[in-house]
Each structure stands twice: as C-alpha cells, then as structure tokens.
Write a protein that holds these residues in place. Structure first.
Motif, PDB file in Angstrom:
ATOM      1  N   LYS A  93       0.789  -1.226   0.000  1.00 49.44           N
ATOM      2  CA  LYS A  93       0.000   0.000   0.000  1.00 49.44           C
ATOM      3  C   LYS A  93       0.827   1.284   0.000  1.00 49.44           C
ATOM      4  O   LYS A  93       0.285   2.369   0.111  1.00 49.44           O
ATOM      5  N   GLU A 123      -8.841   2.437   0.444  1.00 50.06           N
ATOM      6  CA  GLU A 123      -8.734   1.657  -0.783  1.00 50.06           C
ATOM      7  C   GLU A 123      -8.837   2.645  -1.950  1.00 50.06           C
ATOM      8  O   GLU A 123      -9.356   3.754  -1.781  1.00 50.06           O
ATOM      9  N   GLU A 125     -11.854   5.090  -2.538  1.00 49.61           N
ATOM     10  CA  GLU A 125     -12.776   4.964  -1.412  1.00 49.61           C
ATOM     11  C   GLU A 125     -12.969   6.306  -0.700  1.00 49.61           C
ATOM     12  O   GLU A 125     -12.018   7.049  -0.468  1.00 49.61           O
ATOM     13  N   SER A 132     -14.679   4.432   4.425  1.00 47.52           N
ATOM     14  CA  SER A 132     -13.551   3.646   4.916  1.00 47.52           C
ATOM     15  C   SER A 132     -13.590   3.539   6.437  1.00 47.52           C
ATOM     16  O   SER A 132     -13.415   2.458   7.007  1.00 47.52           O
TER      17      SER A 132
END
Length: 186
Positions: free
Chosen positions: A23, A84, A87, A92
């Motif tokens: 990420k 994400e 999002e 979230s």
C-alpha cells in the motif's frame, strides 16, 4: 479548520528510484523546488487514511492497543485504516470501526484532515468523531496481520495515560483526541 494546503508547483527532473511496498510507494526524485533550488528528495506515497475517535453513549472512549512492527511495541490508537483506491474516507472509517473495534456509529462529525509526516510522506488522514455507537453482534473480519485489543477508557483516564507517558499513543491519535476534545467541550 484549515483545508489541506494547496500544492505549489515544482519541476520533476527525474525519478531516481521507486519501490512498491504494501500500500506504499517509496520514491527518490530529483526536483526543482518552487524557489528554484534543485535536490534529491525521498517521499513515501500513501493512498490516504481515515481515523475515528469513537465515544460510547456513557462517555467512554474506544481505543485499540495495537502491535506496531516498526517500533516493536503495542501502542494505544484510535481505529484507523488505509483508504482503498477511490474509497470515500467516511465509508472507509465506517468499515474500519466495525472491523477493528466491533462498533457501528449513527453520528459522524468531521474533525478535519491532518498531515502526519509531511517531511517525507504525502499521506492525508481524515479524522472523525463517531458517536451513538452500537456494538456489532458479528463484527466483520479485519486484516489477518492485525494484533489488537479493544479498550474502553474515560476521557480522564486517557488524559492521564497521555500525561504519564506509561502508554504510548501515536501522533495521529493524539491529534485527533485534541480535536475531538474541543468539539466535545472537554
């Protein structure tokens, strides 16, 4: 509350190195800053995150004691999570509150965005105050690699922990708690 600062233009001369990690993306870039200075700067590209300060109807603060590998310790934190792609930060946070703490909330107040580490990361954390909580009977499963414990503390107990230094709170949680206390009049 001030919005996230508007970007000032810079000239990207070269991306020297880029490494993708879970990420995150680390980049080393040669750039020309707005004032004309050239240099090589490292930056961690982050998709952003959201965080909630959950308060129960009887005034208890919901916290997590979570193991963090980078510091090899368990820290007190508020529920939070990485966004994400595409999002909405509030969506979230609603998901993360259920997964990490086992609650849903009826009332959400924005506490504003924060930049936790602008010296080396573009991460923006969107902070919320979550109230009118309901414990979930069957909370959704969280991430397999999260090692956390849900705790309830009074605001006074949390302030005492902060003052004593006996428990570590991460910076994002301290900032969000400060903002929530202002909104709550504590």
């Amino acid at each position: 509350m001030a919005p996230v600062p508007a970007p000032e233009p810079f000239e990207l001369l070269e991306t020297v190195e880029a490494v993708d990690a879970r990420k995150l993306r680390f980049e080393r870039n040669r750039i020309k800053l707005p004032m004309g200075v050239e240099g090589t700067f490292g930056i961690i590209r982050h998709p952003g995150a959201s965080l909630a300060v959950p308060i129960t109807d009887d005034g208890q603060v919901v916290l997590l004691r979570q193991y963090r590998f980078a510091v090899q310790a368990r820290l007190l934190e508020f529920p939070a999570g990485t966004l994400e792609e595409g999002e909405d930060p509030l969506d979230s946070m609603k998901r993360e509150l259920g997964e990490e703490a086992g609650y849903s909330a009826e009332r959400w107040d924005a506490l504003g965005p924060m930049l936790p580490c602008p010296g080396y990361s573009d991460e923006v954390i969107h902070c919320f105050l979550a109230r009118q909580l309901t414990p979930l009977e069957n909370p959704p499963a969280g991430d397999d690699d999260e090692d956390l414990e849900v705790l309830l503390m009074s605001p006074q107990e949390l302030d005492a922990q902060l003052a004593s230094g006996n428990e570590w709170l991460d910076g994002k949680s301290i900032t969000a708690w400060f903002r929530a206390k202002q909104l709550l009049g504590l």
